[in-house]
Write a protein that holds these residues in place. Structure first.
Motif, PDB file in Angstrom:
ATOM      1  N   ASP A 138       0.188  -6.057  -3.747  1.00 58.79           N
ATOM      2  CA  ASP A 138      -0.651  -4.895  -4.016  1.00 58.79           C
ATOM      3  C   ASP A 138      -0.604  -3.888  -2.876  1.00 58.79           C
ATOM      4  N   ALA A 139      -0.650  -4.358  -1.633  1.00 56.47           N
ATOM      5  CA  ALA A 139      -0.675  -3.449  -0.488  1.00 56.47           C
ATOM      6  C   ALA A 139       0.595  -2.615  -0.413  1.00 56.47           C
ATOM      7  N   ASP A 140       1.746  -3.232  -0.667  1.00 55.57           N
ATOM      8  CA  ASP A 140       3.016  -2.488  -0.649  1.00 55.57           C
ATOM      9  C   ASP A 140       3.070  -1.491  -1.800  1.00 55.57           C
ATOM     10  N   LEU A 141       2.659  -1.923  -2.978  1.00 57.38           N
ATOM     11  CA  LEU A 141       2.670  -1.049  -4.144  1.00 57.38           C
ATOM     12  C   LEU A 141       1.777   0.167  -3.906  1.00 57.38           C
ATOM     13  N   ASN A 142       0.587  -0.071  -3.423  1.00 57.34           N
ATOM     14  CA  ASN A 142      -0.352   1.020  -3.187  1.00 57.34           C
ATOM     15  C   ASN A 142       0.155   1.967  -2.105  1.00 57.34           C
ATOM     16  N   SER A 143       0.782   1.423  -1.078  1.00 58.91           N
ATOM     17  CA  SER A 143       1.318   2.254   0.000  1.00 58.91           C
ATOM     18  C   SER A 143       2.394   3.199  -0.513  1.00 58.91           C
ATOM     19  N   VAL A 144       3.289   2.688  -1.340  1.00 58.33           N
ATOM     20  CA  VAL A 144       4.360   3.537  -1.871  1.00 58.33           C
ATOM     21  C   VAL A 144       3.798   4.540  -2.877  1.00 58.33           C
ATOM     22  N   GLY A 145       2.783   4.134  -3.641  1.00 57.56           N
ATOM     23  CA  GLY A 145       2.146   5.084  -4.537  1.00 57.56           C
ATOM     24  C   GLY A 145       1.533   6.248  -3.786  1.00 57.56           C
ATOM     25  N   THR A 146       0.862   5.950  -2.687  1.00 57.43           N
ATOM     26  CA  THR A 146       0.288   7.007  -1.853  1.00 57.43           C
ATOM     27  C   THR A 146       1.381   7.891  -1.278  1.00 57.43           C
ATOM     28  N   TRP A 147       2.460   7.282  -0.832  1.00 52.97           N
ATOM     29  CA  TRP A 147       3.590   8.046  -0.286  1.00 52.97           C
ATOM     30  C   TRP A 147       4.178   8.974  -1.345  1.00 52.97           C
ATOM     31  N   ALA A 148       4.372   8.476  -2.554  1.00 51.35           N
ATOM     32  CA  ALA A 148       4.952   9.299  -3.623  1.00 51.35           C
ATOM     33  C   ALA A 148       4.074  10.506  -3.911  1.00 51.35           C
ATOM     34  N   ASN A 149       2.782  10.317  -3.921  1.00 51.47           N
ATOM     35  CA  ASN A 149       1.876  11.425  -4.180  1.00 51.47           C
ATOM     36  C   ASN A 149       1.928  12.475  -3.084  1.00 51.47           C
ATOM     37  N   SER A 150       2.254  12.070  -1.873  1.00 51.01           N
ATOM     38  CA  SER A 150       2.312  13.007  -0.751  1.00 51.01           C
ATOM     39  C   SER A 150       3.671  13.667  -0.611  1.00 51.01           C
ATOM     40  N   ASN A 151       4.680  13.161  -1.329  1.00 53.64           N
ATOM     41  CA  ASN A 151       6.043  13.636  -1.111  1.00 53.64           C
ATOM     42  C   ASN A 151       6.739  14.131  -2.371  1.00 53.64           C
TER      43      ASN A 151
END
Length: 215
Positions: A108-121
């Protein structure tokens, strides 16, 4: 007679379609990092040193099994000690010609981190986890999750492979039959919880397995 008094404002616009690539990127994890490899067929992946026991092989296989399917897939691997979002910053600095990203991790932590990154990029993240807890706080624009009882079948990669080749806006990603994927074994109440949390699942009805519900 009053049409001239109506003003329509669209505030969620981004770059025009001619200005971006919708190719998918797969990011795995291993002892050492590797740069981006472009894959047209599975032999391109094995020629680059990946093996059939690698998660990246299974992920690309899921994408290529669909009809239609991507013309090309980009794949790379981060070092185990490197966070996914930091590695994606590095990749984007050298190769930004991709849009959808999937990762090998099911945490979950990795998935959420990449989701946050995608939204910022300005990218779009597709993730998969085994439980609805992965969806906590994740109702954001640029990520979508398949919650599945067999997450290492990489159903989100099959979903991306099936739908991403279509022109944006020409299809609904709901109700898609994914080759090589089976329905989850969630109960009706579990499916309801997934939908309430803005997640998606693969369910079966009348002998047909299809994606459902919120993307």
């Amino acid at each position: 007679a009053f049409l001239n008094d109506i003003t329509i404002s669209i505030s969620d616009g981004t770059l025009g379609l001619s200005n971006r690539s919708f190719d998918p990127l797969i990011v795995g994890s291993g002892t050492t990092a590797s740069g981006v490899t472009t894959v047209y067929e599975l032999t391109d992946l094995t020629d680059a040193g990946y093996t059939s026991s690698d998660a990246e092989y299974d992920m690309i296989s899921a994408m290529l099994a669909q009809t239609p399917r991507p013309q090309l897939i980009k794949v790379c691997r981060k070092a185990t000690a490197t966070d996914y979002d930091d590695y994606l910053d590095t990749i984007r600095a050298t190769d930004d010609a991709w849009y959808a990203v999937c990762i090998a991790s099911r945490l979950d932590a990795d998935l959420n981190s990449v989701g946050t990154w995608a939204n910022s990029n300005g990218k779009f993240f597709f993730g998969c986890a085994s439980g609805v807890a992965a969806l906590s706080g994740r109702s954001v624009d640029r990520e979508s999750y398949l919650i599945h009882t067999a997450p290492t079948d990489y159903p989100e990669c099959a979903w991306v492979g099936r739908c991403l080749p279509s022109d944006p806006g020409s299809i609904d990603w709901k109700w898609k039959v994914l080759s090589g994927q089976t329905a989850s074994t969630f109960t009706s109440s579990e499916l309801t919880a997934i939908r309430a949390a803005h997640g998606n699942a693969i369910q079966s009805q009348a002998g047909v397995s299809f994606t459902n519900d919120s993307f």
